[in-house]
Design an enzyme around this catalytic site. Sequence first.
Site, mmCIF file in Angstrom:
data_model
loop_
_atom_site.group_PDB
_atom_site.id
_atom_site.type_symbol
_atom_site.label_atom_id
_atom_site.label_comp_id
_atom_site.label_asym_id
_atom_site.label_seq_id
_atom_site.Cartn_x
_atom_site.Cartn_y
_atom_site.Cartn_z
ATOM 1 N N ARG A 1 -10.052 0.675 8.409
ATOM 2 C CA ARG A 1 -9.780 -0.729 8.701
ATOM 3 C C ARG A 1 -10.994 -1.456 9.284
ATOM 4 O O ARG A 1 -10.934 -2.666 9.480
ATOM 5 C CB ARG A 1 -8.599 -0.849 9.660
ATOM 6 C CG ARG A 1 -7.284 -0.434 9.032
ATOM 7 C CD ARG A 1 -6.102 -0.751 9.900
ATOM 8 N NE ARG A 1 -4.840 -0.423 9.250
ATOM 9 C CZ ARG A 1 -3.643 -0.610 9.785
ATOM 10 N NH1 ARG A 1 -3.569 -1.137 11.008
ATOM 11 N NH2 ARG A 1 -2.550 -0.300 9.122
ATOM 12 N N LYS B 1 0.820 -1.216 0.000
ATOM 13 C CA LYS B 1 0.000 0.000 0.000
ATOM 14 C C LYS B 1 0.852 1.263 0.000
ATOM 15 O O LYS B 1 0.581 2.205 -0.748
ATOM 16 C CB LYS B 1 -0.928 0.007 1.228
ATOM 17 C CG LYS B 1 -1.963 -1.078 1.259
ATOM 18 C CD LYS B 1 -2.922 -0.909 2.417
ATOM 19 C CE LYS B 1 -2.241 -1.016 3.771
ATOM 20 N NZ LYS B 1 -1.680 -2.375 4.018
ATOM 21 N N ARG C 1 9.979 -5.529 13.715
ATOM 22 C CA ARG C 1 8.846 -5.299 14.594
ATOM 23 C C ARG C 1 8.178 -6.630 14.930
ATOM 24 O O ARG C 1 8.185 -7.573 14.133
ATOM 25 C CB ARG C 1 7.835 -4.355 13.938
ATOM 26 C CG ARG C 1 8.428 -2.995 13.563
ATOM 27 C CD ARG C 1 7.373 -2.049 13.050
ATOM 28 N NE ARG C 1 6.532 -2.638 12.027
ATOM 29 C CZ ARG C 1 5.548 -2.000 11.409
ATOM 30 N NH1 ARG C 1 5.273 -0.751 11.729
ATOM 31 N NH2 ARG C 1 4.834 -2.592 10.473
ATOM 32 N N ARG D 1 11.320 -8.107 6.574
ATOM 33 C CA ARG D 1 11.214 -6.650 6.663
ATOM 34 C C ARG D 1 11.853 -6.116 7.946
ATOM 35 O O ARG D 1 11.636 -6.655 9.030
ATOM 36 C CB ARG D 1 9.739 -6.237 6.598
ATOM 37 C CG ARG D 1 9.553 -4.742 6.448
ATOM 38 C CD ARG D 1 8.167 -4.398 5.974
ATOM 39 N NE ARG D 1 7.151 -4.535 7.000
ATOM 40 C CZ ARG D 1 5.901 -4.093 6.869
ATOM 41 N NH1 ARG D 1 5.528 -3.518 5.740
ATOM 42 N NH2 ARG D 1 5.031 -4.254 7.838
ATOM 43 N N ARG E 1 -2.320 -11.500 11.912
ATOM 44 C CA ARG E 1 -2.698 -10.232 11.282
ATOM 45 C C ARG E 1 -3.482 -10.478 9.998
ATOM 46 O O ARG E 1 -4.453 -9.773 9.705
ATOM 47 C CB ARG E 1 -1.448 -9.406 10.962
ATOM 48 C CG ARG E 1 -0.730 -8.857 12.166
ATOM 49 C CD ARG E 1 0.568 -8.192 11.757
ATOM 50 N NE ARG E 1 0.342 -6.965 11.017
ATOM 51 C CZ ARG E 1 1.276 -6.362 10.279
ATOM 52 N NH1 ARG E 1 2.473 -6.899 10.166
ATOM 53 N NH2 ARG E 1 1.008 -5.245 9.657
#
Length: 228
Positions: free
Chosen positions: A97, A22, A164, A131, A175
Amino acid sequence: MRFTGLRRAIHALVMGPPGSGKGTVSTRIRRDFDMHHISSGDLLRSGIMNNAKHATMAKEYIDTGKLVPDGVMVSLVLSQLKNIPSYTSWVLDGFPRTLFQAESLYHGERIDTVINLDVPFDTIMERLSGRWTHLSSGRVYNEGFNPPHKPGFDDLTGEPLVQRDDDKPETIHQRQKTYVEQTQPLLDFFEEKLLLHSFSGTETDTIYPHILEYLKTLHKTQEKSEKF
């Protein structure tokens, strides 16, 4: 080439699961169409650092591991959008969301299009598990396709990068599950409003040209409508 000069601004949303690209897609849209880019994550980070009212309220929930309430997020985003001149086009990612957020945004702002990134879960897992983030700036690197110049350190500051908790494999699964459960009603909502446009693929470089052509068409349609 930038596609500018609209007398009627375009308001676009970019949706997709965590890791779908995104932010990258929104940045390219901003570049190619001279649109103001708003990221809900960036709003939270910058607002918290600047002690903005709504962001500070959100920090209280983030620090305790709780979801930021819909009302707080809606107030944060809508207050930001209200500060953008009416003649300025914008693209928003990371929000909404929940269905409540979607309905609040729809009734609070004009929405011209909702771009949904349909990326396979296996691709997302590969992206997110590699990531690494520079926390203070939000800059993100990936071991596979966007590594830092020096492994483990930010290119600009030289400060350490961190992975993270929500980029760890076990968290990614949860998630993804949560996103699917929460987001399908949003997609249905925007589809009913004839705003939803989905683009499928495994690479942003493959998906984006289709988004670019779609937005060019939307841009031309806007231009024609302004002449009448």
